[in-house]
Write a protein that holds these residues in place. Structure first.
Motif, PDB file in Angstrom:
ATOM      1  N   ASP A   3       5.473  -8.177  -6.095  1.00 34.40           N
ATOM      2  CA  ASP A   3       4.800  -8.864  -4.989  1.00 34.40           C
ATOM      3  C   ASP A   3       4.312  -7.856  -3.961  1.00 34.40           C
ATOM      4  OD1 ASP A   3       5.178 -11.359  -6.086  1.00 34.40           O
ATOM      5  OD2 ASP A   3       6.848 -11.910  -4.770  1.00 34.40           O
ATOM      6  N   GLN A   4       5.149  -6.861  -3.660  1.00 33.04           N
ATOM      7  CA  GLN A   4       4.753  -5.838  -2.694  1.00 33.04           C
ATOM      8  C   GLN A   4       3.603  -4.996  -3.234  1.00 33.04           C
ATOM      9  OE1 GLN A   4       5.977  -5.855   0.290  1.00 33.04           O
ATOM     10  NE2 GLN A   4       7.744  -7.175  -0.003  1.00 33.04           N
ATOM     11  N   SER A  59       0.214  -7.038  -3.564  1.00 37.31           N
ATOM     12  CA  SER A  59      -0.404  -7.398  -2.290  1.00 37.31           C
ATOM     13  C   SER A  59      -0.888  -6.166  -1.536  1.00 37.31           C
ATOM     14  CB  SER A  59       0.585  -8.181  -1.413  1.00 37.31           C
ATOM     15  OG  SER A  59       1.692  -7.380  -1.048  1.00 37.31           O
ATOM     16  N   PHE A  60      -0.543  -4.981  -2.030  1.00 37.69           N
ATOM     17  CA  PHE A  60      -1.003  -3.737  -1.410  1.00 37.69           C
ATOM     18  C   PHE A  60      -2.429  -3.423  -1.829  1.00 37.69           C
ATOM     19  CE2 PHE A  60      -1.173   0.984  -2.242  1.00 37.69           C
ATOM     20  CZ  PHE A  60      -1.485   1.337  -0.940  1.00 37.69           C
ATOM     21  N   TRP A 113      12.687  -6.524   0.576  1.00 39.54           N
ATOM     22  CA  TRP A 113      12.085  -6.110   1.837  1.00 39.54           C
ATOM     23  C   TRP A 113      11.806  -7.321   2.719  1.00 39.54           C
ATOM     24  CZ3 TRP A 113      11.240  -0.798   2.309  1.00 39.54           C
ATOM     25  CH2 TRP A 113      11.340  -0.064   1.117  1.00 39.54           C
ATOM     26  N   ASN A 158       4.323  -4.747   4.568  1.00 36.73           N
ATOM     27  CA  ASN A 158       4.304  -4.219   3.211  1.00 36.73           C
ATOM     28  C   ASN A 158       4.696  -2.744   3.237  1.00 36.73           C
ATOM     29  OD1 ASN A 158       3.203  -2.892   0.759  1.00 36.73           O
ATOM     30  ND2 ASN A 158       2.429  -4.931   0.310  1.00 36.73           N
ATOM     31  N   CYS A 210       2.015  -0.141   2.256  1.00 36.60           N
ATOM     32  CA  CYS A 210       1.021   0.090   3.309  1.00 36.60           C
ATOM     33  C   CYS A 210       1.568   1.043   4.372  1.00 36.60           C
ATOM     34  CB  CYS A 210       0.629  -1.228   3.964  1.00 36.60           C
ATOM     35  SG  CYS A 210      -0.320  -2.349   2.922  1.00 36.60           S
ATOM     36  N   TYR A 259      11.058   2.769   8.023  1.00 36.94           N
ATOM     37  CA  TYR A 259      10.465   1.442   7.830  1.00 36.94           C
ATOM     38  C   TYR A 259      10.788   0.569   9.038  1.00 36.94           C
ATOM     39  CZ  TYR A 259       9.500  -3.066   5.593  1.00 36.94           C
ATOM     40  OH  TYR A 259       9.016  -4.310   5.285  1.00 36.94           O
TER      41      TYR A 259
END
Length: 222
Positions: free
Chosen positions: A36-37, A40-41, A103, A107, A110, A197
């Motif tokens: 998913d991460q 979507s990046f 997470w 993102n 990103c 992060y």
């Protein structure tokens, strides 16, 4: 590069009949949380390595545009596994990502991409402030100086996600080796950088980590 080849021994009975990347958190396999991460990046080439119960992971991914780097007969560790996958990945710097993390926040790819400077960095590690890390025991992995350079020490926790130049892998004589070996060479040149992060992160390396990740996603008390 998604690391999905490990045995998941700390998971005990949960990995007796399935590989760790297929353990579910909040109704979704760990490797799907990672994907998913990634997806979507940006649209990019994705490679996953497999070894333990490889058939299950490969069947799970068969309908997605993901290349498989199967390690057999031996598992190759992170460094050997990445080098084995280079014919699929190419020669440019790569993201490497563990598939046992959850997470909560922006993102993470990103965050890394926005801080990457190929002229100054051989590696850029995404680290977690200890107060924002769940499911992880230890004193931390890296200290980060005012210029963003990393050094080993009890500071922020390495998240399992980085951008890495891979040209040094060809010079390692061992077939099975950890990326720590490559990091040590880069650290000696002051070429490893790290950033923190800004969100929350959970290491799903144990059965307790599964519950902590569920609570974090639900914004509960972890």
């Amino acid at each position: 590069m998604l690391f999905a080849a490990g045995f998941g021994t700390r998971m005990g009975e949960l990995t007796k009949n399935r590989p760790k990347p297929l353990i579910e958190v909040a109704g979704k396999a760990l490797i799907d949380h990672a994907l998913d991460q990634v997806e979507s990046f940006r649209d990019c080439k994705i490679v996953a390595n497999t070894h333990y119960m490889a058939n299950q992971i490969e069947a799970h991914l068969q309908d997605r545009s993901i290349l498989i780097s199967r390690e057999c007969p031996d598992i190759l560790d992170t460094g050997g596994g990445l080098r084995n996958a280079l014919p699929l990945l190419g020669d440019e710097p790569v993201f490497t990502m563990n598939t046992d993390s959850i997470w909560s926040g922006p993102n993470p790819l990103c965050v890394l991409a926005n801080a990457w400077n190929e002229d100054e960095m051989d590696a850029l590690l995404l680290c977690i402030p200890r107060n924002n890390a769940f499911g992880h025991k230890g004193r931390g992995d890296f200290l980060i100086d005012a210029h963003g350079r990393a050094a080993r020490g009890p500071g922020a926790i390495y998240s399992g996600l980085q951008i890495l130049k891979t040209n040094g892998l060809s010079k390692v004589p061992q077939r099975v080796f950890s990326l720590n070996l490559l990091w040590d060479q880069m650290l000696a040149r002051n070429a490893v950088h790290a950033i923190e992060y800004p969100g929350r992160w959970c290491d799903v390396g144990s059965p307790e980590g599964v519950d902590q990740a569920k609570a974090m996603l639900a914004d509960g008390d972890v």
